[in-house]
Scaffold this motif. Sequence first.
Motif, PDB file in Angstrom:
ATOM      1  N   ALA A 152      16.644 -83.156  22.477  1.00  0.00           N
ATOM      2  CA  ALA A 152      15.944 -83.720  23.636  1.00  0.00           C
ATOM      3  C   ALA A 152      14.679 -82.942  23.979  1.00  0.00           C
ATOM      4  O   ALA A 152      13.638 -83.528  24.310  1.00  0.00           O
ATOM      5  CB  ALA A 152      16.880 -83.755  24.831  1.00  0.00           C
TER       6      ALA A 152
ATOM      7  N   ASP B 295      10.985 -84.555  24.080  1.00  0.00           N
ATOM      8  CA  ASP B 295      10.315 -84.497  25.380  1.00  0.00           C
ATOM      9  C   ASP B 295       8.936 -83.858  25.252  1.00  0.00           C
ATOM     10  O   ASP B 295       7.954 -84.367  25.807  1.00  0.00           O
ATOM     11  CB  ASP B 295      11.167 -83.703  26.370  1.00  0.00           C
ATOM     12  CG  ASP B 295      10.481 -83.534  27.714  1.00  0.00           C
ATOM     13  OD1 ASP B 295      10.293 -84.548  28.409  1.00  0.00           O
ATOM     14  OD2 ASP B 295      10.129 -82.387  28.062  1.00  0.00           O
TER      15      ASP B 295
ATOM     16  N   GLU C  19       6.564 -86.259  23.402  1.00  0.00           N
ATOM     17  CA  GLU C  19       6.183 -87.408  24.245  1.00  0.00           C
ATOM     18  C   GLU C  19       5.218 -86.986  25.338  1.00  0.00           C
ATOM     19  O   GLU C  19       4.252 -87.708  25.639  1.00  0.00           O
ATOM     20  CB  GLU C  19       7.431 -88.046  24.832  1.00  0.00           C
ATOM     21  CG  GLU C  19       8.270 -88.794  23.789  1.00  0.00           C
ATOM     22  CD  GLU C  19       9.558 -89.361  24.361  1.00  0.00           C
ATOM     23  OE1 GLU C  19       9.929 -88.962  25.498  1.00  0.00           O
ATOM     24  OE2 GLU C  19      10.197 -90.192  23.678  1.00  0.00           O
ATOM     25  N   ARG C  20       5.452 -85.801  25.932  1.00  0.00           N
ATOM     26  CA  ARG C  20       4.521 -85.307  26.945  1.00  0.00           C
ATOM     27  C   ARG C  20       3.152 -85.031  26.332  1.00  0.00           C
ATOM     28  O   ARG C  20       2.111 -85.239  26.969  1.00  0.00           O
ATOM     29  CB  ARG C  20       5.073 -84.047  27.615  1.00  0.00           C
ATOM     30  CG  ARG C  20       6.232 -84.328  28.571  1.00  0.00           C
ATOM     31  CD  ARG C  20       6.627 -83.117  29.403  1.00  0.00           C
ATOM     32  NE  ARG C  20       7.139 -82.027  28.604  1.00  0.00           N
ATOM     33  CZ  ARG C  20       6.557 -80.865  28.460  1.00  0.00           C
ATOM     34  NH1 ARG C  20       5.389 -80.618  29.080  1.00  0.00           N
ATOM     35  NH2 ARG C  20       7.092 -79.919  27.709  1.00  0.00           N
TER      36      ARG C  20
END
Length: 326
Positions: A243, A247, A250-251
């Motif tokens: 994760a 994350d 994607e950020r």
Amino acid sequence: MFDHDTASAAGETALACLRAGVEAASPARVVADALSLDGDVLRVDDTRHDLSAFDRVLVLGTGKPAAAVATALESHLGERIDGGAVVVPAGVADPAAGPVERLPGDHPVPSERGVRSAERVRGLAASADERTLVLAVLAGGGSSLLAAPADGVSIDDLRETTDRLLSAGADIGSINAVRRHLSAVKGGGLSRAAAPATVVGLVFSDVVGDDPAVVASGPTAPDPTTFGDALDALDRYGVAAPAAVRDRLERGTRGEVEETAKPGDPAFDRTTNHVVASGYTALAAARDAARERGYEPVILAAGVTGEGREAAHTHVAVARQTAATG
């Protein structure tokens, strides 16, 4: 009738070619060929650096042959080297050897000790200033050995992601796109840490094309890939990344995390990269050894990729056809 003398001569030639290739690519030979010191002037390929303009000379880097490269540099430059550290396979590390520390890491999956070693390298880079010359040794295996996870990513996250990409059969370009965006030193990160020092990349290429951005995931080279490319690589190979990894990526695509260093980044204002050895270095030496023994050698390709056992079938087929038809 089988001609034992001819077979024996051919075998000796093959061994001579192998020996010549290995010798040509040896760190001691490569350093001696690529670097020279004339008074205070250090030449690296066609560039020159006046050592009297620097207060410190550091050797930093990583890769499977980096310990031998450090030894060659220490022999070549002597007391001109003020210190440094290279991350090498754990069995090669020798903390007591020379002014350049040999620190342990692991390959092909990064490790906790590799993180500690990378922190040392990054710390030395950060200590550099505009009167520091950094000789950055970068070689095959460096992507895993120099493990410096980016903020928010743990070594376990990095290890799991790398493991899954390898298991999925991901190509090196895809793996490196992901690695660069999960690292504090790859994708130009080492040059960023060392700026405004003068950084001279000594690249020992183990990749087709000899792109400094690919070798060791390019710590001193602009990164041509983006966070979006890294995400695409995970999706293309069906990799379920931890994760924290997804994350961060994607950020990054949303602009919430700084991109890796791109062409034009100020970090590269005083950085140059030199491919001092590659696969062609060994091939050319093997070719010359065969020519000296009366053969008419041809380098079929320095850009063959894929499983070695499969590529060998093509080479053998060409050799047989040549033997049969001339």
